[in-house]
Design a protein around this motif. Structure first.
Motif, mmCIF file in Angstrom:
data_model
loop_
_atom_site.group_PDB
_atom_site.id
_atom_site.type_symbol
_atom_site.label_atom_id
_atom_site.label_comp_id
_atom_site.label_asym_id
_atom_site.label_seq_id
_atom_site.Cartn_x
_atom_site.Cartn_y
_atom_site.Cartn_z
ATOM 1 N N LEU A 181 -2.914 3.580 -11.515
ATOM 2 C CA LEU A 181 -3.778 3.516 -10.339
ATOM 3 C C LEU A 181 -3.338 2.320 -9.489
ATOM 4 O O LEU A 181 -3.471 1.173 -9.910
ATOM 5 N N VAL A 182 -2.787 2.617 -8.307
ATOM 6 C CA VAL A 182 -2.222 1.563 -7.460
ATOM 7 C C VAL A 182 -3.038 1.463 -6.177
ATOM 8 O O VAL A 182 -2.970 2.343 -5.313
ATOM 9 N N ASP A 183 -3.820 0.374 -6.063
ATOM 10 C CA ASP A 183 -4.678 0.173 -4.889
ATOM 11 C C ASP A 183 -4.972 -1.321 -4.786
ATOM 12 O O ASP A 183 -5.301 -1.956 -5.787
ATOM 13 N N ASP A 184 -4.873 -1.889 -3.586
ATOM 14 C CA ASP A 184 -5.089 -3.333 -3.428
ATOM 15 C C ASP A 184 -6.568 -3.711 -3.385
ATOM 16 O O ASP A 184 -6.914 -4.887 -3.414
ATOM 17 N N ASP A 185 -7.458 -2.738 -3.329
ATOM 18 C CA ASP A 185 -8.898 -2.976 -3.274
ATOM 19 C C ASP A 185 -9.460 -2.997 -4.698
ATOM 20 O O ASP A 185 -9.478 -1.976 -5.391
ATOM 21 N N VAL A 211 -12.273 -0.475 -5.488
ATOM 22 C CA VAL A 211 -11.767 0.891 -5.624
ATOM 23 C C VAL A 211 -11.090 1.069 -6.980
ATOM 24 O O VAL A 211 -11.316 2.070 -7.682
ATOM 25 N N ARG A 212 -10.276 0.099 -7.368
ATOM 26 C CA ARG A 212 -9.585 0.186 -8.661
ATOM 27 C C ARG A 212 -10.593 0.296 -9.805
ATOM 28 O O ARG A 212 -10.453 1.133 -10.696
ATOM 29 N N ARG A 265 7.833 4.265 -17.158
ATOM 30 C CA ARG A 265 8.333 5.511 -16.589
ATOM 31 C C ARG A 265 8.484 6.616 -17.631
ATOM 32 O O ARG A 265 8.644 7.783 -17.283
ATOM 33 N N ALA A 266 8.430 6.243 -18.899
ATOM 34 C CA ALA A 266 8.567 7.252 -19.954
ATOM 35 C C ALA A 266 7.236 7.906 -20.298
ATOM 36 O O ALA A 266 7.210 8.928 -20.975
ATOM 37 N N SER A 267 6.135 7.336 -19.823
ATOM 38 C CA SER A 267 4.814 7.838 -20.212
ATOM 39 C C SER A 267 4.522 9.195 -19.585
ATOM 40 O O SER A 267 5.034 9.537 -18.527
ATOM 41 N N ILE A 268 3.672 9.953 -20.278
ATOM 42 C CA ILE A 268 3.152 11.206 -19.730
ATOM 43 C C ILE A 268 1.903 10.878 -18.920
ATOM 44 O O ILE A 268 1.044 10.119 -19.365
ATOM 45 N N GLY A 269 1.791 11.423 -17.723
ATOM 46 C CA GLY A 269 0.607 11.149 -16.923
ATOM 47 C C GLY A 269 0.847 11.403 -15.448
ATOM 48 O O GLY A 269 1.567 12.318 -15.076
ATOM 49 N N ALA A 270 0.235 10.552 -14.616
ATOM 50 C CA ALA A 270 0.336 10.710 -13.175
ATOM 51 C C ALA A 270 0.107 9.363 -12.500
ATOM 52 O O ALA A 270 -0.289 8.390 -13.147
ATOM 53 N N ILE A 271 0.355 9.337 -11.193
ATOM 54 C CA ILE A 271 0.202 8.117 -10.403
ATOM 55 C C ILE A 271 -0.775 8.394 -9.272
ATOM 56 O O ILE A 271 -0.635 9.400 -8.566
ATOM 57 N N VAL A 272 -1.774 7.528 -9.126
ATOM 58 C CA VAL A 272 -2.688 7.574 -7.984
ATOM 59 C C VAL A 272 -2.308 6.421 -7.074
ATOM 60 O O VAL A 272 -2.362 5.253 -7.476
ATOM 61 N N LEU A 273 -1.930 6.734 -5.842
ATOM 62 C CA LEU A 273 -1.313 5.743 -4.973
ATOM 63 C C LEU A 273 -2.023 5.692 -3.621
ATOM 64 O O LEU A 273 -2.117 6.700 -2.924
ATOM 65 N N ASP A 274 -2.531 4.485 -3.268
ATOM 66 C CA ASP A 274 -3.167 4.309 -1.969
ATOM 67 C C ASP A 274 -2.099 4.262 -0.882
ATOM 68 O O ASP A 274 -1.009 3.725 -1.087
ATOM 69 N N VAL A 275 -2.388 4.832 0.275
ATOM 70 C CA VAL A 275 -1.400 4.879 1.352
ATOM 71 C C VAL A 275 -1.213 3.516 2.001
ATOM 72 O O VAL A 275 -0.087 3.069 2.240
ATOM 73 N N ARG A 276 -2.310 2.818 2.292
ATOM 74 C CA ARG A 276 -2.229 1.560 3.041
ATOM 75 C C ARG A 276 -2.414 0.374 2.108
ATOM 76 O O ARG A 276 -3.508 0.129 1.606
ATOM 77 N N MET A 277 -1.328 -0.375 1.873
ATOM 78 C CA MET A 277 -1.372 -1.562 1.026
ATOM 79 C C MET A 277 -0.466 -2.627 1.617
ATOM 80 O O MET A 277 0.523 -2.312 2.301
ATOM 81 N N LYS A 308 -10.261 9.285 1.304
ATOM 82 C CA LYS A 308 -11.392 8.497 0.823
ATOM 83 C C LYS A 308 -12.565 8.661 1.788
ATOM 84 O O LYS A 308 -12.338 8.795 2.992
ATOM 85 N N PRO A 309 -13.801 8.591 1.316
ATOM 86 C CA PRO A 309 -14.157 8.493 -0.112
ATOM 87 C C PRO A 309 -13.873 9.814 -0.819
ATOM 88 O O PRO A 309 -14.329 10.869 -0.379
ATOM 89 N N VAL A 310 -13.088 9.740 -1.877
ATOM 90 C CA VAL A 310 -12.643 10.953 -2.545
ATOM 91 C C VAL A 310 -13.766 11.525 -3.412
ATOM 92 O O VAL A 310 -14.521 10.785 -4.049
#
Length: 211
Positions: free
Chosen positions: A14-18, A21-22, A51-63, A110-112
C-alpha cells in the motif's frame, strides 16, 4: 508498516503519502485475510519491496517525489508482475487511460468504496497466482524441452505436426519400433500424460526450434 494475517497469505503493498489513508486502508484490507505492507515514500517502496511475493500493489496517483503513474510505468519497465490498483482523488479520463496503458489492473477514485476495493484486490491476487503458475509451468516446460536429444526434438516436431508413427518413421528413416521408443521417451521426459497435453505445452517451443 502494518502486517496483518498469516505469513503465508498474499501481501498487499500500500503506497500512499497520507498516513490516515494508509492506516484506514490497511485495516480494511486486513479484514479479508491479506497482509499489508504500507509505504509512505514511493521511491523507498520501489527500491525495497519484495518482488517475489504473491499479492498486489495499491498505488496513489499523486505523491511527492514521483507520481504514481510514473512509478507504475517504472515498475512495468522493470518487469514487476504484481497487479497494480491505482487510487486517485482527482481522476481524469486521460489519467485513467494512461494508467491502463501502463498496465494498471484497476483505477479507482477516492473516497474508494470498501467493497469495490476489496473485490478488486481479491481479483488481482487471483490473477497474480494464475500468472505465477503459468510462468512456473512455462519454465518447467522449457527446462524439460532442453533435455531432449536432437533426434527426440525431431520426433516431437513431427508429432506436433500431426504425423503418425509410420509417417514419422518414413520421414526420419526409422523403424516403427524405434519411433515408438522415442515417443515413449518423449512423453516421459516431458511429463505429458496425453497427446493433447504434449501439443498444448510444447507446440510453441517446437515452433521456436524451427524458426
Amino acid at each position: 508498516m502494518t502486517d496483518n494475517a498469516t505469513p503465508l497469505s498474499p501481501l498487499i503493498h500500500l503506497v500512499d503519502d497520507d498516513a490516515a489513508v494508509r492506516e484506514g486502508l490497511a485495516l480494511l484490507i486486513g479484514t479479508v485475510g491479506l497482509r499489508v505492507q504500507a509505504w509512505a515514500d514511493p521511491l523507498a517502496f520501489a527500491a525495497g519491496f519484495d518482488r517475489a511475493s504473491i499479492g498486489a500493489i495499491v498505488l496513489d496517483v499523486r505523491m511527492p517525489g514521483t507520481s504514481g503513474l510514473a512509478l507504475l510505468e517504472q515498475l512495468l519497465a522493470q518487469g514487476v508482475d504484481q497487479p497494480v490498483i491505482m487510487l486517485t482523488g482527482h481522476g481524469t479520463v486521460d489519467m485513467c487511460r494512461r494508467a491502463f496503458k501502463a498496465g494498471a489492473a484497476e483505477f479507482l477514485e477516492k473516497p474508494v468504496d470498501d467493497e469495490v476495493l476489496l473485490e478488486a484486490l481479491q481479483n488481482a491476487v487471483r490473477q497474480h497466482v494464475r500468472s505465477r503458475e503459468r510462468h512456473q509451468a512455462d519454465q518447467q516446460a522449457r527446462e524439460r524441452h532442453a533435455q531432449l536429444s536432437g533426434r527426440e526434438r525431431e520426433v516431437l516436431g513431427l508429432i506436433v505436426e500431426g504425423l503418425t508413427n509410420k509417417e514419422i518413421g518414413r520421414a526420419l528413416e526409422l523403424s516403427p519400433r524405434t519411433v515408438e521408443t522415442h515417443r515413449a521417451n518423449l512423453f516421459a521426459k516431458l511429463g505429458a500424460e496425453s497427446l493433447a497435453q504434449l501439443i498444448r505445452r510444447y507446440a510453441a517451443l517446437v515452433d521456436s526450434d524451427t524458426a
